[in-house]
Design an enzyme around this catalytic site. Structure first.
Site, PDB file in Angstrom:
ATOM      1  N   ASP A  42       1.384  -9.177   1.796  1.00 23.66           N
ATOM      2  CA  ASP A  42       1.650  -8.123   2.785  1.00 23.66           C
ATOM      3  C   ASP A  42       1.273  -8.634   4.179  1.00 23.66           C
ATOM      4  OD1 ASP A  42       2.550  -5.716   3.683  1.00 23.66           O
ATOM      5  OD2 ASP A  42       0.730  -4.599   3.204  1.00 23.66           O
TER       6      ASP A  42
ATOM      7  N   LYS B 271     -14.200   1.431   5.277  1.00 20.36           N
ATOM      8  CA  LYS B 271     -12.857   1.653   4.747  1.00 20.36           C
ATOM      9  C   LYS B 271     -12.953   2.423   3.443  1.00 20.36           C
ATOM     10  CE  LYS B 271      -8.554  -0.751   3.562  1.00 20.36           C
ATOM     11  NZ  LYS B 271      -7.860  -2.046   3.511  1.00 20.36           N
TER      12      LYS B 271
END
Length: 443
Positions: free
Chosen positions: A226, A121
């Site tokens: 989130d 990532k």
């Protein structure tokens, strides 16, 4: 910017040395001067400008000559530095295809020497789609100036710390492998985002599992902030895996209840729309309204048992230095002391806050001030007759005499604080006053 690792195999040691010099110069420069890059790189036979030209051709640096001739790193150059460091560590040996893209990051497949496939990532803060990082995230803390590369590094460091600690405490998260700069290497999750799933064999079980994860995180002192269908992975066996952790906050956050309720509301809304609200309504009678059902079913932030751990404090230390941890602990201790003092004040009788009491305090304070002004000449005699003061009395008398001498040298006037005070620097009055002050200090 698209990641093209083909150019990585053609870069030499001098190229990476100059690229690292640009990165080091960006610690205190937005645009690093060419001369500074040359000094930091320290190539034996010179050729820094030729290397910069090669890096510019591969779009690893950006040239800016608006104010002076300088360079700055691009995200592709930052990617190459992180990938090179991880390859040298032996974390992985090959970079594959891109498998995901988001508003803050890109995700690629990487492979190790033995063929194990991992996920890499790369954080890319500063995209046009998400530039409100300073107000939406707490990466900067007290800092005012920043650049996007530094913010991406902070986000990666924070996410790696959260992922590693959550995995150690048994949460369903990817296994954190390694981290360098803005790059995180983790285990590859063999599943799909929940937003892509149209049917579930056991939607009620999946729903209870997801809501239970939100509650369990809060019981350990954390809020995801989130937690939606885009950050939940599900495999063919309907096992749940959480991803994306940079925005997590503590339950002690001032908006903690709002973030917790928002995560729970998002899960309820998604299952209501995707599965026709069947998960919530099956166990209730038809005459009950939707608001009544949600009041009974939804977990409450105030009723959580926050006694299973303090992961928020542990995570603050797992990814940061000892100095930053000491600052956090001192801040926490100071806030606890203020809270305890505030609780003591709550127990005080209401009579202490009456207007008459305030007037008496003000009058006593004014009388003390007048006594201090009128009793300056009498302090020496009082201090001389007090047997318990010792050396402290002598020190106070010397300080008081020094202040009187300085005031006499200045003529009883305050020093000027205007910008034009430097004009009087060479005058005779300034010289005489400075001479008297030096004599007074020596005396």
């Amino acid at each position: 910017m698209k990641l093209d690792v083909d150019a990585l195999r053609y870069l030499s040691k001098d190229d990476f040395r100059v690229l690292t010099a640009v990165e080091m110069g960006m610690r205190n420069h937005e645009i690093v001067p060419s001369e500074l890059i040359d000094r930091i790189a320290g190539l034996k036979h010179g050729g820094t400008y030729k290397v910069l030209k090669n890096l510019l051709k591969h779009k690893l640096v950006h040239h800016d000559s608006s104010k002076y001739d300088g360079f700055r790193l691009t995200y592709l150059g930052y990617d190459f530095l992180a990938i090179k460091a991880l390859v040298n560590r032996g974390v992985f040996a090959a970079v594959g295809r891109q498998i995901g893209v988001g508003k803050e990051s890109d995700i690629f497949e990487v492979a190790t020497e033995d063929g194990t496939v991992l996920a890499m990532k790369l954080h890319r803060l500063g995209r046009t789609s998400f530039r409100a990082v300073k107000s939406k995230r707490d990466y900067l803390l007290h800092r005012k100036s920043f650049n996007w590369l530094y913010l991406s590094r902070l986000a990666a460091l924070k996410e790696f710390a959260f992922m590693k600690a959550l995995g150690e405490h048994g949460f369903p998260v990817p296994n954190a492998v390694d981290c360098n700069r803005h790059c995180i290497v983790m285990s590859l999750v063999l599943g799909y985002p929940l937003v892509q799933v149209r049917e579930l064999r056991n939607p009620d079980v999946v729903f209870e599992t997801i809501v239970g994860l939100v509650v369990r995180l809060a019981e350990h002192g954390l809020i995801h902030c989130d937690f939606n269908e885009f950050n939940i992975m599900i495999d063919d066996d309907e096992n749940i895996t959480m991803i994306d952790f940079p925005q997590m906050v503590s339950v002690a956050h001032r908006n903690g209840q709002m973030y917790f309720d928002r995560d729970v509301d998002g899960i309820y809304k998604f299952f209501r729309k995707r599965f026709n609200h069947s998960v919530v309504e099956d166990s209730h009678s038809s005459h009950e309204t939707e608001s009544d059902i949600e009041e009974e079913e939804r977990p409450s932030f105030s009723s959580l048992a926050k006694a299973t751990g303090f992961l928020d404090k542990e995570l603050a230390a797992s990814g940061f230095t000892r100095r930053e941890q000491e600052q956090i602990e001192s801040f926490i201790e100071g806030s606890e002391a203020e809270n305890s003092s505030g609780s003591d004040e709550d127990d005080v009788d209401d009579s202490e806050f009456m207007p008459e009491k305030v007037d008496e305090d003000l009058s006593s304070l004014n009388s003390l001030r007048l006594a201090d002004q009128d009793g300056d000449d009498d302090d020496d005699d009082d201090d001389a007759h007090s047997p318990d003061n010792g050396d402290a009395v002598l020190h106070r008398r010397l300080v008081k005499q020094r202040r009187r001498a300085v005031a006499a040298a200045q003529g009883g006037r305050k020093t000027l604080s205007s910008r034009n005070s430097y004009k009087e620097k060479g005058s005779k009055g300034a010289q005489s006053s400075s001479k008297a002050m030096r004599q007074a200090c020596k005396w």
